[in-house]
Design a protein around this motif. Structure first.
Motif, PDB file in Angstrom:
ATOM      1  N   HIS A   1       0.839  -1.192   0.000  1.00  0.00           N
ATOM      2  CA  HIS A   1       0.000   0.000   0.000  1.00  0.00           C
ATOM      3  C   HIS A   1       0.881   1.251   0.000  1.00  0.00           C
ATOM      4  CE1 HIS A   1      -4.300   1.080   0.570  1.00  0.00           C
ATOM      5  NE2 HIS A   1      -3.818   2.236   0.991  1.00  0.00           N
ATOM      6  N   PHE A   2       0.327   2.334  -0.553  1.00  0.00           N
ATOM      7  CA  PHE A   2       0.964   3.654  -0.497  1.00  0.00           C
ATOM      8  C   PHE A   2       0.046   4.584   0.297  1.00  0.00           C
ATOM      9  CE2 PHE A   2       2.418   1.656  -4.379  1.00  0.00           C
ATOM     10  CZ  PHE A   2       3.775   1.944  -4.417  1.00  0.00           C
ATOM     11  N   PHE A   3       0.639   5.370   1.170  1.00  0.00           N
ATOM     12  CA  PHE A   3      -0.110   6.385   1.907  1.00  0.00           C
ATOM     13  C   PHE A   3       0.515   7.745   1.641  1.00  0.00           C
ATOM     14  CE2 PHE A   3      -0.451   2.473   4.377  1.00  0.00           C
ATOM     15  CZ  PHE A   3      -1.805   2.405   4.662  1.00  0.00           C
ATOM     16  N   LEU A   4      -0.295   8.698   1.202  1.00  0.00           N
ATOM     17  CA  LEU A   4       0.170  10.084   1.150  1.00  0.00           C
ATOM     18  C   LEU A   4      -0.277  10.729   2.452  1.00  0.00           C
ATOM     19  CD1 LEU A   4       1.473  12.502  -0.244  1.00  0.00           C
ATOM     20  CD2 LEU A   4      -0.740  13.037  -1.238  1.00  0.00           C
ATOM     21  N   VAL A   5       0.670  10.973   3.343  1.00  0.00           N
ATOM     22  CA  VAL A   5       0.384  11.557   4.651  1.00  0.00           C
ATOM     23  C   VAL A   5       1.152  12.874   4.719  1.00  0.00           C
ATOM     24  CG1 VAL A   5       0.368  11.219   7.142  1.00  0.00           C
ATOM     25  CG2 VAL A   5       0.254   9.231   5.620  1.00  0.00           C
ATOM     26  N   GLY A   6       0.438  13.967   4.630  1.00  0.00           N
ATOM     27  CA  GLY A   6       1.140  15.244   4.615  1.00  0.00           C
ATOM     28  C   GLY A   6       0.180  16.406   4.625  1.00  0.00           C
ATOM     29  N   GLY A   7       0.747  17.580   4.466  1.00  0.00           N
ATOM     30  CA  GLY A   7      -0.023  18.807   4.522  1.00  0.00           C
ATOM     31  C   GLY A   7       0.578  19.739   5.551  1.00  0.00           C
ATOM     32  N   CYS A   8      -0.230  20.655   6.060  1.00  0.00           N
ATOM     33  CA  CYS A   8       0.249  21.647   7.024  1.00  0.00           C
ATOM     34  C   CYS A   8       0.276  21.077   8.436  1.00  0.00           C
ATOM     35  CB  CYS A   8      -0.676  22.859   7.047  1.00  0.00           C
ATOM     36  SG  CYS A   8      -1.052  23.569   5.436  1.00  0.00           S
ATOM     37  N   ASP A   9       1.276  21.485   9.200  1.00  0.00           N
ATOM     38  CA  ASP A   9       1.274  21.176  10.621  1.00  0.00           C
ATOM     39  C   ASP A   9       0.629  22.339  11.364  1.00  0.00           C
ATOM     40  OD1 ASP A   9       1.653  19.701  12.877  1.00  0.00           O
ATOM     41  OD2 ASP A   9       3.834  19.714  12.829  1.00  0.00           O
ATOM     42  N   GLY A  10       0.418  22.176  12.664  1.00  0.00           N
ATOM     43  CA  GLY A  10      -0.206  23.221  13.447  1.00  0.00           C
ATOM     44  C   GLY A  10      -0.062  22.947  14.925  1.00  0.00           C
ATOM     45  N   ALA A  11      -0.610  23.855  15.727  1.00  0.00           N
ATOM     46  CA  ALA A  11      -0.388  23.792  17.174  1.00  0.00           C
ATOM     47  C   ALA A  11      -1.507  23.097  17.940  1.00  0.00           C
ATOM     48  CB  ALA A  11      -0.213  25.211  17.714  1.00  0.00           C
ATOM     49  N   LYS A  12      -2.637  22.866  17.307  1.00  0.00           N
ATOM     50  CA  LYS A  12      -3.762  22.273  18.034  1.00  0.00           C
ATOM     51  C   LYS A  12      -3.453  20.867  18.511  1.00  0.00           C
ATOM     52  CE  LYS A  12      -8.220  24.233  16.676  1.00  0.00           C
ATOM     53  NZ  LYS A  12      -9.442  23.969  15.898  1.00  0.00           N
ATOM     54  N   PRO A  13      -3.961  20.481  19.685  1.00  0.00           N
ATOM     55  CA  PRO A  13      -3.828  19.083  20.119  1.00  0.00           C
ATOM     56  C   PRO A  13      -4.506  18.153  19.115  1.00  0.00           C
ATOM     57  CG  PRO A  13      -4.550  20.492  21.939  1.00  0.00           C
ATOM     58  CD  PRO A  13      -4.628  21.333  20.695  1.00  0.00           C
ATOM     59  N   GLY A  14      -4.005  16.948  19.024  1.00  0.00           N
ATOM     60  CA  GLY A  14      -4.604  15.976  18.117  1.00  0.00           C
ATOM     61  C   GLY A  14      -3.772  15.696  16.891  1.00  0.00           C
TER      62      GLY A  14
ATOM     63  N   GLY B   1       3.694  19.141   7.548  1.00  0.00           N
ATOM     64  CA  GLY B   1       3.098  18.079   8.333  1.00  0.00           C
ATOM     65  C   GLY B   1       4.027  16.897   8.524  1.00  0.00           C
ATOM     66  N   LYS B   2       5.029  16.771   7.644  1.00  0.00           N
ATOM     67  CA  LYS B   2       5.961  15.648   7.718  1.00  0.00           C
ATOM     68  C   LYS B   2       6.821  15.663   8.967  1.00  0.00           C
ATOM     69  CE  LYS B   2       9.243  18.144   4.806  1.00  0.00           C
ATOM     70  NZ  LYS B   2       8.792  18.637   3.506  1.00  0.00           N
ATOM     71  N   TYR B   3       6.956  16.861   9.581  1.00  0.00           N
ATOM     72  CA  TYR B   3       7.805  16.945  10.779  1.00  0.00           C
ATOM     73  C   TYR B   3       7.263  16.102  11.933  1.00  0.00           C
ATOM     74  CZ  TYR B   3      10.860  20.554   8.902  1.00  0.00           C
ATOM     75  OH  TYR B   3      11.796  21.239   8.156  1.00  0.00           O
ATOM     76  N   ARG B   4       6.011  15.679  11.839  1.00  0.00           N
ATOM     77  CA  ARG B   4       5.452  14.809  12.868  1.00  0.00           C
ATOM     78  C   ARG B   4       6.116  13.427  12.862  1.00  0.00           C
ATOM     79  NH1 ARG B   4       2.205  17.166  16.889  1.00  0.00           N
ATOM     80  NH2 ARG B   4       1.743  19.223  16.021  1.00  0.00           N
ATOM     81  N   PHE B   5       6.754  13.070  11.726  1.00  0.00           N
ATOM     82  CA  PHE B   5       7.302  11.703  11.644  1.00  0.00           C
ATOM     83  C   PHE B   5       8.535  11.579  10.755  1.00  0.00           C
ATOM     84  CE2 PHE B   5       3.677  12.280   8.756  1.00  0.00           C
ATOM     85  CZ  PHE B   5       4.280  12.058   7.532  1.00  0.00           C
ATOM     86  N   ASN B   6       9.025  12.676  10.165  1.00  0.00           N
ATOM     87  CA  ASN B   6      10.085  12.524   9.160  1.00  0.00           C
ATOM     88  C   ASN B   6      11.440  12.145   9.738  1.00  0.00           C
ATOM     89  OD1 ASN B   6      10.657  15.077  10.247  1.00  0.00           O
ATOM     90  ND2 ASN B   6      11.287  15.941   8.291  1.00  0.00           N
ATOM     91  N   ASP B   7      11.580  12.185  11.067  1.00  0.00           N
ATOM     92  CA  ASP B   7      12.846  11.734  11.658  1.00  0.00           C
ATOM     93  C   ASP B   7      12.774  10.288  12.153  1.00  0.00           C
ATOM     94  OD1 ASP B   7      11.055  12.571  13.701  1.00  0.00           O
ATOM     95  OD2 ASP B   7      12.718  12.710  15.125  1.00  0.00           O
ATOM     96  N   LEU B   8      11.644   9.622  11.899  1.00  0.00           N
ATOM     97  CA  LEU B   8      11.524   8.208  12.255  1.00  0.00           C
ATOM     98  C   LEU B   8      12.327   7.351  11.272  1.00  0.00           C
ATOM     99  CD1 LEU B   8       7.675   7.930  12.924  1.00  0.00           C
ATOM    100  CD2 LEU B   8       9.488   7.816  14.655  1.00  0.00           C
ATOM    101  N   ASP B   9      12.917   6.285  11.756  1.00  0.00           N
ATOM    102  CA  ASP B   9      13.596   5.319  10.888  1.00  0.00           C
ATOM    103  C   ASP B   9      12.682   4.109  10.729  1.00  0.00           C
ATOM    104  OD1 ASP B   9      15.219   3.655   9.473  1.00  0.00           O
ATOM    105  OD2 ASP B   9      16.798   3.490  10.994  1.00  0.00           O
ATOM    106  N   LEU B  10      11.944   4.092   9.625  1.00  0.00           N
ATOM    107  CA  LEU B  10      11.030   2.979   9.362  1.00  0.00           C
ATOM    108  C   LEU B  10      11.649   1.935   8.435  1.00  0.00           C
ATOM    109  CD1 LEU B  10       7.539   4.721   8.958  1.00  0.00           C
ATOM    110  CD2 LEU B  10       8.663   3.886  11.024  1.00  0.00           C
ATOM    111  N   GLY B  11      12.931   2.123   8.110  1.00  0.00           N
ATOM    112  CA  GLY B  11      13.603   1.130   7.278  1.00  0.00           C
ATOM    113  C   GLY B  11      13.219   1.234   5.820  1.00  0.00           C
ATOM    114  N   THR B  12      13.357   0.126   5.105  1.00  0.00           N
ATOM    115  CA  THR B  12      13.096   0.089   3.661  1.00  0.00           C
ATOM    116  C   THR B  12      12.116  -1.027   3.329  1.00  0.00           C
ATOM    117  OG1 THR B  12      14.948  -1.403   3.255  1.00  0.00           O
ATOM    118  CG2 THR B  12      15.407   0.957   3.161  1.00  0.00           C
ATOM    119  N   VAL B  13      11.581  -0.961   2.122  1.00  0.00           N
ATOM    120  CA  VAL B  13      10.762  -2.035   1.569  1.00  0.00           C
ATOM    121  C   VAL B  13      11.088  -2.127   0.079  1.00  0.00           C
ATOM    122  CG1 VAL B  13       8.794  -0.466   1.231  1.00  0.00           C
ATOM    123  CG2 VAL B  13       8.425  -2.929   1.221  1.00  0.00           C
ATOM    124  N   ALA B  14      11.393  -3.316  -0.384  1.00  0.00           N
ATOM    125  CA  ALA B  14      11.767  -3.539  -1.782  1.00  0.00           C
ATOM    126  C   ALA B  14      12.944  -2.648  -2.191  1.00  0.00           C
ATOM    127  CB  ALA B  14      10.571  -3.309  -2.704  1.00  0.00           C
ATOM    128  N   GLY B  15      13.836  -2.392  -1.244  1.00  0.00           N
ATOM    129  CA  GLY B  15      15.009  -1.575  -1.532  1.00  0.00           C
ATOM    130  C   GLY B  15      14.738  -0.090  -1.565  1.00  0.00           C
TER     131      GLY B  15
END
Length: 523
Positions: free
Chosen positions: A371-384, A407-421
């Motif tokens: 599967h592919f997920f496009l997870v992104g957009g604007c970040d903000g200060a609100k809880p949630g 919005g990527k700053y919520r997770f862009n420093d995570l190391d989730l490894g690779t898939v299919a290289g």
């Protein structure tokens, strides 16, 4: 002081609208009213252009783009400079219609039937977001008559008596034109600075003088890099400027060292007592705190009272002198992302991803990528907004996360490894690089002989300001279905308009990462 009305951003008070003396963003009511006056003046200008015999020239186009850009959230907090844009609009209108006319009163929009108000808000806020993209392309020498003409059409329509049936096609046309606009900016950026390539970006700040550059304007960054050659000053990106590290013509500057901090909403904490100047090239500016206000500089349409502004001559000498005077950190300072990571990676634009499209297609056919997920957009200060961090953490280990904007700053420093290289997290760039995501989706659909909606691809978007609005309208124009949007739905979307979007596009609010993943993976 009169009270304001503004509900154009995600953090608007009570999810209904800011209507006191100051908005949640820090914008005073006087500035909010002045921005409404500017919008009314631009509507008058648009009507003058459309009723006259002469076509708009580059000067008029620039005034319209700059005027709309000025009204985007977290760009301009300065009543004086907004008034200058009002005066510019008035002068331009007289060039096309010498008969004086009154500015349009935006209260006509804010107090009308809620469904008409909702659709006109989508149109206006979409144009505001798109104006930023057109402006960035313009400063690089790229223009599109079809794009610029739409601003006059859309602005003039705000003053018309329209029905819902008449407005809805114009709202979707905003998305169509924004697709052309994002393509124009993509062309401007890549032809000027080269095709982005995957690049690891360190988060450590080296000792010695440095400057932090935030916003979206690559040209401002490039001019600053030129002016800091051989001066012993390092340059660090911040926020939406991070993708600059992937462009060959920018990464060739040795003083472009890394990225400082995380997303825009953390700036008041991260910039506190910073021993370096910060240059704001676009949004997102927050009212500077006393601990660092003396080292903030603005340029282009960004403005804040009593903050030093760099004019059109782009002489960054004051910024450079401030960096040398402050001296930077005495020792290297190791910073981290939100999740504790020490580096991030960017540069997975459509040029890079499509170069390995065959490998991606084969990996999907072989069952290596589920599967592919496009997870992104604007970040903000609100809880949630930690929803997006948890969502990404819980995605299947054989899936790929495409991301863009802050919005990527919520997770862009995570190391989730690779898939299919391939890396599981692919940062495609700034918010306008939604164009890259669209190009990749269309190419994959062509490769599989299906529609984009039939791909194993899900859109999970976060929004905050008006650029997210124009991107959403582009996705709707393309017929993209089942978009999840959060952390809350826009206050300016009425129940009836929301029903139209839900019935025709199945757009829905986010719930919990667990429930949403279950629903999306069952697709």
């Amino acid at each position: 002081m009169n009270e304001m009305f503004c509900f154009q951003c995600e953090q608007t008070a009570g999810c209904t609208g800011c209507n006191g003396k100051t908005g949640v963003c820090g914008k005073p009511s006087a500035v909010a009213e002045k921005q409404d006056e500017l919008t009314g003046a631009l509507i008058r200008l648009a009507k003058a252009v459309r009723s006259g015999s002469a076509s708009p020239d580059k000067r008029t186009d620039k005034n319209v783009l700059a005027g709309l850009f000025t009204t985007i959230t977290n760009v301009n907090f300065n009543e004086v400079t907004v008034q200058e844009k009002v005066d510019d609009a008035h002068a331009e209108a007289l060039r096309y219609s010498p008969v004086p006319a009154a500015d349009y009163d935006m209260k006509e929009v804010w107090t009308t039937n809620e469904d008409i108000r909702s659709l006109k808000s989508l149109l206006l806020f979409g144009m505001r977001g798109m104006s930023a993209y057109a402006y960035h392309a313009m400063v690089l020498g790229y223009n599109d008559r079809k794009v610029n003409d739409f601003f006059y059409e859309g602005l003039a329509a705000l003053a018309d008596k329209n029905t819902m049936d008449e407005l809805l096609p114009l709202v979707l046309k905003t998305g169509e034109i924004n697709l052309y606009c994002m393509a124009l900016l993509d062309k401007a950026n890549t032809e000027t600075y080269g095709t982005p390539a995957p690049t690891d970006v360190p988060l450590t700040i080296e000792k010695g003088p440095f400057i932090v550059v935030t916003g979206h304007d690559l040209r401002d960054l490039q001019l600053l890099l030129e002016q800091t050659k051989d001066k012993g000053i390092n340059i660090y990106t911040h926020g939406e400027m991070l993708p600059a590290h992937a462009y060959p013509e920018l990464k060739k500057y040795p003083q472009l060292k890394g990225n400082f901090g995380t997303a825009w909403q953390n700036q008041q904490k991260e910039f506190a007592d910073i021993p370096a100047p910060i240059l704001f090239t676009t949004n997102c500016l927050m009212p500077p705190k006393p601990s660092y206000s003396d080292r903030v500089f603005t340029t282009e349409v960004v403005s804040f009272p009593e903050i030093r502004h760099i004019g059109e001559d782009k002489d960054f000498t004051p910024v450079i002198e401030k960096a040398l005077a402050l001296g930077g950190y005495k020792e290297d300072k190791a910073l981290t992302g939100i999740n504790g990571g020490h580096k991030v990676t960017t540069g997975f634009g459509h040029g890079t991803v499509l170069s390995v499209a065959g490998k991606v297609v084969e990996a999907v056919k072989a069952g290596q990528i589920s599967h592919f997920f496009l997870v992104g957009g604007c970040d903000g200060a609100k809880p949630g907004r930690n929803y997006y961090t948890e969502f990404v953490k819980q995605t299947p280990k054989d899936s790929i996360i495409l991301t863009l904007a802050c919005g990527k700053y919520r997770f862009n420093d995570l190391d989730l490894g690779t898939v299919a290289g391939l890396p599981r997290i692919m940062d495609m760039g700034q918010c306008n690089d939604a164009y890259s995501a669209i190009q990749v989706a269309v190419a994959l659909a062509d490769a599989f002989g299906c529609t984009v909606n039939e791909l194993p691809l899900s859109f999970v978007l976060s929004w905050y300001e008006q650029k997210a609005v124009c991107i959403l309208l582009t996705l709707l124009h393309l017929g993209i279905q089942n978009i999840l949007l959060g952390p809350t739905l826009p206050a300016f979307i009425s129940p009836n308009v929301l029903k139209v979007l839900a019935d025709n596009y199945h757009i829905a609010p986010i719930s919990t990462p667990e429930e949403d993943l279950k629903k999306l993976l069952a697709k």
